[in-house]
Design an enzyme around this catalytic site. Structure first.
Site, mmCIF file in Angstrom:
data_model
loop_
_atom_site.group_PDB
_atom_site.id
_atom_site.type_symbol
_atom_site.label_atom_id
_atom_site.label_comp_id
_atom_site.label_asym_id
_atom_site.label_seq_id
_atom_site.Cartn_x
_atom_site.Cartn_y
_atom_site.Cartn_z
ATOM 1 N N TYR A 58 -16.652 -6.796 5.636
ATOM 2 C CA TYR A 58 -16.167 -7.270 6.935
ATOM 3 C C TYR A 58 -16.125 -6.088 7.893
ATOM 4 O O TYR A 58 -15.474 -5.080 7.619
ATOM 5 C CB TYR A 58 -14.767 -7.887 6.803
ATOM 6 C CG TYR A 58 -14.299 -8.565 8.081
ATOM 7 C CD1 TYR A 58 -14.406 -9.936 8.237
ATOM 8 C CD2 TYR A 58 -13.782 -7.827 9.147
ATOM 9 C CE1 TYR A 58 -13.996 -10.565 9.409
ATOM 10 C CE2 TYR A 58 -13.385 -8.442 10.314
ATOM 11 C CZ TYR A 58 -13.480 -9.813 10.440
ATOM 12 O OH TYR A 58 -13.093 -10.422 11.606
ATOM 13 N N GLN A 73 -4.598 8.745 16.885
ATOM 14 C CA GLN A 73 -4.236 7.577 16.085
ATOM 15 C C GLN A 73 -3.424 6.567 16.888
ATOM 16 O O GLN A 73 -3.572 5.357 16.720
ATOM 17 C CB GLN A 73 -3.440 8.003 14.847
ATOM 18 C CG GLN A 73 -4.219 8.877 13.903
ATOM 19 C CD GLN A 73 -5.553 8.271 13.526
ATOM 20 O OE1 GLN A 73 -5.621 7.234 12.874
ATOM 21 N NE2 GLN A 73 -6.638 8.910 13.940
ATOM 22 N N HIS A 88 -5.230 3.692 18.651
ATOM 23 C CA HIS A 88 -5.813 2.601 17.873
ATOM 24 C C HIS A 88 -5.124 1.274 18.149
ATOM 25 O O HIS A 88 -5.766 0.245 18.316
ATOM 26 C CB HIS A 88 -5.668 2.893 16.367
ATOM 27 C CG HIS A 88 -6.829 3.607 15.764
ATOM 28 N ND1 HIS A 88 -8.085 3.081 15.707
ATOM 29 C CD2 HIS A 88 -6.911 4.817 15.165
ATOM 30 C CE1 HIS A 88 -8.903 3.933 15.099
ATOM 31 N NE2 HIS A 88 -8.207 4.987 14.773
ATOM 32 N N GLU A 142 -1.408 7.751 5.545
ATOM 33 C CA GLU A 142 -2.845 7.486 5.466
ATOM 34 C C GLU A 142 -3.622 8.780 5.726
ATOM 35 O O GLU A 142 -4.483 9.173 4.931
ATOM 36 C CB GLU A 142 -3.217 6.425 6.495
ATOM 37 C CG GLU A 142 -4.692 6.098 6.545
ATOM 38 C CD GLU A 142 -5.044 5.175 7.703
ATOM 39 O OE1 GLU A 142 -6.141 4.595 7.663
ATOM 40 O OE2 GLU A 142 -4.246 5.061 8.653
ATOM 41 N N HIS A 143 -3.359 9.442 6.845
ATOM 42 C CA HIS A 143 -3.973 10.718 7.194
ATOM 43 C C HIS A 143 -2.902 11.796 7.253
ATOM 44 O O HIS A 143 -1.849 11.595 7.858
ATOM 45 C CB HIS A 143 -4.645 10.656 8.573
ATOM 46 C CG HIS A 143 -5.619 9.542 8.750
ATOM 47 N ND1 HIS A 143 -5.280 8.348 9.360
ATOM 48 C CD2 HIS A 143 -6.919 9.431 8.395
ATOM 49 C CE1 HIS A 143 -6.340 7.555 9.385
ATOM 50 N NE2 HIS A 143 -7.348 8.182 8.805
ATOM 51 N N ASP A 151 -13.157 10.633 10.102
ATOM 52 C CA ASP A 151 -13.444 9.261 10.532
ATOM 53 C C ASP A 151 -14.932 8.981 10.606
ATOM 54 O O ASP A 151 -15.381 7.868 10.291
ATOM 55 C CB ASP A 151 -12.841 9.014 11.923
ATOM 56 C CG ASP A 151 -11.467 8.380 11.856
ATOM 57 O OD1 ASP A 151 -11.014 8.058 10.744
ATOM 58 O OD2 ASP A 151 -10.849 8.219 12.918
ATOM 59 N N HIS A 175 -5.174 -13.776 -36.379
ATOM 60 C CA HIS A 175 -5.781 -12.466 -36.157
ATOM 61 C C HIS A 175 -5.955 -11.728 -37.488
ATOM 62 O O HIS A 175 -6.997 -11.133 -37.763
ATOM 63 C CB HIS A 175 -4.907 -11.622 -35.224
ATOM 64 C CG HIS A 175 -5.022 -11.982 -33.779
ATOM 65 N ND1 HIS A 175 -4.701 -13.223 -33.307
ATOM 66 C CD2 HIS A 175 -5.422 -11.242 -32.702
ATOM 67 C CE1 HIS A 175 -4.893 -13.246 -31.988
ATOM 68 N NE2 HIS A 175 -5.334 -12.065 -31.600
#
Length: 424
Positions: free
Chosen positions: A121, A251, A254, A319-320, A353, A412
């Site tokens: 996606y 960031q 965004h 995340e970063h 990125d 078994h």
């Protein structure tokens, strides 16, 4: 930006794409409709939600040609070089199958097999994200995935951005459908007359895409449910405030829910960064978005030692993470939780990125505590291989049968003893 102590870290809210009850119901309804009506539903939702009236969903070869012809060769060259860097990085992640033969003739091993079909996606509609194409497709290519299907929402004119189509062509994707939102995820998960069902769906999207991926998980695999973007900058008194502010805003622009946090041991740097953020916001094209992000999800954590600062970073699990200190390499061993770590002044987050090579699909919302960036392992599966010799069964059969009976599983135990009897 607010200046806080480590004890006040919890006051910086984190945004998670859990969705409202109404949004969840909408997604469930769309998925059910696509499963029932297939292409008819996909075309209706594309017109209703994206404003695009399409006769067919699949991108034609002519559209690929037109896209390449519309771009400057210099820009195409940049995309090709970035793709090469990303591919080379991921090639180092490949793992071979392995087999180990023991003295008694037993062979044990692990067979690594690429997934058969993956859906990617790529967000779109009002923007172009060729980097999302590369980061999600190229690890799958390196892994050896047989069929890679891409979906991306079309503009109201029924087109996809040239940059996205050219990036897909460079990455080796030939099968692209003009689909977005929950309906795209449903089409990939369950298949329609035009769109093939896949085994795994990867790639970022809005809250409806995130909710749809959650809903179909189990019928197919997914990469992760990513939240809004995050950055933490760890800085001492050698960091340049203008650099730090620019990276925080990179960031913040965004999304209004993005998180930008400075963790520092220097009050002087903290104050200068606050001033720089305000100054740089004045000329930032996405000022309104970035300002809202900084106000609601940004902050400066002032620590009395680097040890305390690292504890704060690890508790955030960003995340970063940018490490902008005098000797950044000296701190790498202390950093336990971060999706990607950028060391030194010249390793700004956008380097990762777009161009350096490591994947920019990273764990968010604190999930870097237990998960990793998207990588080649996400596009393969591993099968255990067991070949037990007659000698090994004779040696260990009684112990295996006994173990089975410890769990109350007589069948078994008998399955083992049947073979022992035959071998005598």
């Amino acid at each position: 930006m607010k200046i806080l102590t480590p004890n006040e870290l919890a006051s910086i809210e984190r945004s998670v794409d859990s969705g409202t009850k109404e949004q969840q119901q909408i997604v469930q309804s769309i998925i059910a409709d696509v499963r029932e009506r297939g292409d008819e539903a996909l075309l209706e939702y594309t017109k209703q939600l994206d404003g695009a009236s399409l006769q067919q969903l699949r991108v034609t070869q002519e559209e690929f040609v037109e896209a390449r012809q519309s771009m400057q060769q210099y820009d195409i060259d940049i995309l090709q070089e970035a793709a090469l860097n990303i591919r080379r990085f991921h090639e180092k992640q490949q793992r071979p199958s392995w087999f180990d033969t023991q003295k008694d003739g037993t062979m044990l091993g692990q067979k690594v097999t690429p997934l058969s079909a993956v859906g990617v996606y790529v967000p779109g509609g009002t923007a172009a994200y060729p980097s999302s194409v590369f980061m999600n497709v190229l690890p799958a290519v390196v892994a050896g995935v047989e069929r890679i299907v891409m979906v991306s929402p079309a503009s109201k004119e029924g087109t996809l951005p040239a940059e996205v189509l050219v990036a897909a062509e460079i990455a080796g994707v030939e099968e692209i459908y003009k689909l977005g939102g929950a309906q795209a995820v449903a089409g990939l998960a369950y298949g329609t007359e035009s769109v093939p069902a896949v085994d795994k769906i990867v790639g970022p999207g809005n809250v409806f895409v995130a909710l749809a991926k959650r809903a179909v998980y189990g019928d197919v695999d997914i990469d992760m449910v990513a939240g809004p973007s995050e950055i933490v900058v760890l800085a001492d008194d050698t960091a340049r405030a203008s650099d730090v502010a620019a990276d925080l805003l990179s960031q913040a622009e965004h999304d209004e829910r993005s998180s930008s946090i400075l963790v520092t041991t220097s009050l002087q740097v903290a104050n200068k960064v606050r001033e720089e953020v305000d100054k740089q916001l004045e000329t930032l094209p996405r000022r309104a978005i970035a300002a809202k992000s900084v106000e609601d999800y940004g902050g400066i954590i002032l620590c009395n030692s680097m040890e305390s600062a690292i504890d704060v970073v690890n508790s955030i699990a960003p995340e970063h993470l940018e490490v902008m200190v005098e000797e950044p390499m000296s701190l790498v061993g202390s950093i336990k939780h971060a999706g990607a770590i950028f060391l030194g002044r010249y390793s700004a987050e956008p380097v990762g990125d777009y161009f350096a090579g490591p994947n920019h699909v990273l764990p968010t919302s604190g999930t870097a505590r237990f998960s990793s960036p998207l990588n080649v392992d996400d596009f393969v599966k591993k099968s255990s291989v067991i070949y037990y010799s007659k000698q090994a069964l004779e040696t260990n059969g009684d112990k295996i049968a006994r173990f089975a009976r410890l769990e109350g599983l007589e069948g078994h135990a008998r399955a083992i003893e049947q073979r022992k009897d035959d071998s005598q």
